[in-house]
Design a protein around this motif. Structure first.
Motif, mmCIF file in Angstrom:
data_model
loop_
_atom_site.group_PDB
_atom_site.id
_atom_site.type_symbol
_atom_site.label_atom_id
_atom_site.label_comp_id
_atom_site.label_asym_id
_atom_site.label_seq_id
_atom_site.Cartn_x
_atom_site.Cartn_y
_atom_site.Cartn_z
ATOM 1 N N VAL A 1 3.162 2.621 6.977
ATOM 2 C CA VAL A 1 1.892 3.340 7.074
ATOM 3 C C VAL A 1 1.965 4.280 8.269
ATOM 4 O O VAL A 1 2.184 3.833 9.395
ATOM 5 C CB VAL A 1 0.705 2.384 7.255
ATOM 6 C CG1 VAL A 1 -0.610 3.157 7.224
ATOM 7 C CG2 VAL A 1 0.708 1.285 6.195
ATOM 8 N N LEU B 1 -4.381 -5.587 -0.532
ATOM 9 C CA LEU B 1 -3.733 -4.798 0.516
ATOM 10 C C LEU B 1 -2.259 -4.536 0.213
ATOM 11 O O LEU B 1 -1.732 -3.473 0.549
ATOM 12 C CB LEU B 1 -3.876 -5.516 1.855
ATOM 13 C CG LEU B 1 -3.663 -4.677 3.111
ATOM 14 C CD1 LEU B 1 -4.799 -3.680 3.283
ATOM 15 C CD2 LEU B 1 -3.554 -5.565 4.341
ATOM 16 N N HIS C 1 -5.360 2.023 5.996
ATOM 17 C CA HIS C 1 -6.151 1.072 5.230
ATOM 18 C C HIS C 1 -7.655 1.339 5.297
ATOM 19 O O HIS C 1 -8.189 1.728 6.338
ATOM 20 C CB HIS C 1 -5.850 -0.344 5.713
ATOM 21 C CG HIS C 1 -4.442 -0.760 5.456
ATOM 22 N ND1 HIS C 1 -3.681 -1.491 6.345
ATOM 23 C CD2 HIS C 1 -3.633 -0.533 4.377
ATOM 24 C CE1 HIS C 1 -2.475 -1.700 5.834
ATOM 25 N NE2 HIS C 1 -2.422 -1.130 4.656
ATOM 26 N N GLU C 2 -8.285 1.080 4.158
ATOM 27 C CA GLU C 2 -9.737 1.154 4.032
ATOM 28 C C GLU C 2 -10.212 -0.152 3.390
ATOM 29 O O GLU C 2 -9.894 -0.432 2.234
ATOM 30 C CB GLU C 2 -10.149 2.341 3.151
ATOM 31 C CG GLU C 2 -9.726 3.705 3.659
ATOM 32 C CD GLU C 2 -10.715 4.302 4.649
ATOM 33 O OE1 GLU C 2 -11.847 3.765 4.744
ATOM 34 O OE2 GLU C 2 -10.368 5.294 5.304
ATOM 35 N N ILE C 3 -10.937 -0.976 4.154
ATOM 36 C CA ILE C 3 -11.513 -2.214 3.626
ATOM 37 C C ILE C 3 -12.986 -2.194 4.025
ATOM 38 O O ILE C 3 -13.397 -2.845 4.999
ATOM 39 C CB ILE C 3 -10.796 -3.462 4.188
ATOM 40 C CG1 ILE C 3 -9.269 -3.313 4.075
ATOM 41 C CG2 ILE C 3 -11.256 -4.722 3.447
ATOM 42 C CD1 ILE C 3 -8.486 -4.465 4.682
ATOM 43 N N TRP D 1 -5.948 -9.772 0.864
ATOM 44 C CA TRP D 1 -4.501 -9.634 1.082
ATOM 45 C C TRP D 1 -3.782 -9.225 -0.201
ATOM 46 O O TRP D 1 -2.849 -8.424 -0.172
ATOM 47 C CB TRP D 1 -3.925 -10.932 1.643
ATOM 48 C CG TRP D 1 -4.708 -11.437 2.817
ATOM 49 C CD1 TRP D 1 -5.304 -12.655 2.965
ATOM 50 C CD2 TRP D 1 -5.025 -10.704 4.005
ATOM 51 N NE1 TRP D 1 -5.964 -12.739 4.153
ATOM 52 C CE2 TRP D 1 -5.814 -11.561 4.825
ATOM 53 C CE3 TRP D 1 -4.731 -9.419 4.472
ATOM 54 C CZ2 TRP D 1 -6.298 -11.155 6.063
ATOM 55 C CZ3 TRP D 1 -5.214 -9.025 5.714
ATOM 56 C CH2 TRP D 1 -5.974 -9.885 6.489
ATOM 57 N N ASP E 1 -7.546 6.247 12.324
ATOM 58 C CA ASP E 1 -7.005 5.459 11.213
ATOM 59 C C ASP E 1 -6.866 3.988 11.586
ATOM 60 O O ASP E 1 -6.720 3.637 12.759
ATOM 61 C CB ASP E 1 -5.637 6.001 10.789
ATOM 62 C CG ASP E 1 -5.714 7.338 10.076
ATOM 63 O OD1 ASP E 1 -6.762 7.615 9.469
ATOM 64 O OD2 ASP E 1 -4.728 8.092 10.137
ATOM 65 N N LYS E 2 -6.872 3.137 10.545
ATOM 66 C CA LYS E 2 -6.706 1.694 10.717
ATOM 67 C C LYS E 2 -5.507 1.200 9.908
ATOM 68 O O LYS E 2 -5.239 1.697 8.813
ATOM 69 C CB LYS E 2 -7.943 0.944 10.230
ATOM 70 C CG LYS E 2 -9.260 1.402 10.851
ATOM 71 C CD LYS E 2 -9.356 1.003 12.303
ATOM 72 C CE LYS E 2 -10.747 1.265 12.849
ATOM 73 N NZ LYS E 2 -11.123 2.688 12.810
ATOM 74 N N VAL E 3 -4.817 0.215 10.460
ATOM 75 C CA VAL E 3 -3.740 -0.475 9.752
ATOM 76 C C VAL E 3 -3.946 -1.970 9.953
ATOM 77 O O VAL E 3 -4.125 -2.429 11.085
ATOM 78 C CB VAL E 3 -2.347 -0.058 10.260
ATOM 79 C CG1 VAL E 3 -1.252 -0.798 9.495
ATOM 80 C CG2 VAL E 3 -2.149 1.452 10.120
#
Length: 256
Positions: free
Chosen positions: A139, A253, A216-218, A250, A145-147
């Motif tokens: 990524v 993801l 990531h988008e959660i 998970w 941004d998020k990871v």
């Protein structure tokens, strides 16, 4: 000094020359740790390389006014890292890499959330820390941004930008960082080279082609671009310290 507050959700500035952070009033941290080149040589493609000696600066246990007790009640901590930039031989400057421990009661390893504040980073993740890897996810992330690290996945962070990189991290207080599995294999299943290309590590028996995915988008856990973790509802971050409660997250993801 570079203002990172809009991405962190609290007052913090980056000194890009000293590779340090300056926090706002009332914010404290554990003693700062500096990771040096000699400490990561055993995990590099070429352990004898030259490069920057000061690789990155680590801030653990950041105490934010009004947030500490809530984090503690969830079994969570918050930290930050500032990375130098440059090359370690043919590799881009990176962390040594590790895998998180798992509590005996559940057998499900702890997670972690990275939220990027400055620069460009590449988070390399492999589904296990053994010679037979079956999945690799990469990524690339920038400010906002998020990871999220899936339970049990070994991971390392690489600075692929042309200047310093900084990010915050939500982590489980009970998690231990296990370095030895990757040390035995002299690093991750791929080495990230200067141009961002990947070279398989010959010490692994099987190395799949890496999958490159977006940050990531959660949304149901407050994880998404431009949503600072410390400015949101902290209870949504429980998936880091109680990963066994969120198997569907998970599965989604890491879905191919």
């Amino acid at each position: 000094m570079i203002d990172l507050g809009c991405f962190a959700g609290f007052p913090v500035h980056l000194d890009p020359l000293a590779l340090t952070l300056r926090f706002g009033p009332g914010i404290s941290t554990a003693p700062v740790t500096v990771r040096r080149l000699d400490e990561v040589r055993s995990l590099l493609r070429d352990p004898h390389v030259t490069g920057p000696d000061h690789l990155y600066t680590i801030y653990m246990d950041i105490h934010l006014p009004g947030r500490v007790d809530a984090l503690r009640s969830l079994g969570l901590g918050y930290g930050a890292v500032v990375y130098n930039h440059g090359l370690l031989g043919g590799e881009a400057l990176r962390s040594q890499g590790h895998v998180h421990s798992a509590p005996a009661a559940t057998g499900v390893a702890y997670s972690e959330i990275y939220e990027f504040w400055h620069g460009r980073g590449l988070v390399y993740m492999q589904d296990r820390a053994t010679p037979d890897v079956t999945d690799v996810i990469v990524v690339e992330a920038g400010p906002g941004d998020k990871v999220v690290i899936p339970p049990g996945w070994a991971h390392a962070t690489v600075n692929v930008g042309d200047g310093p990189m900084a990010f915050g991290a939500v982590y489980a207080l009970e998690a231990r960082l296990l370095y030895e599995p990757l040390r035995k294999l002299q690093g991750t299943a791929h080495y990230v080279l200067a141009a961002g290309t990947l070279e398989p590590n010959p010490r692994y028996r099987s190395v799949p082609e890496a999958r490159r995915v977006l940050p990531h988008e959660i949304p149901e856990h407050g994880i998404g671009h431009g949503r600072p973790a410390m400015a949101g509802e902290l209870g949504l971050l429980e998936l880091v310290s109680r990963p066994e409660r969120y198997p569907a997250v998970w599965e989604r993801l890491v879905a191919r």
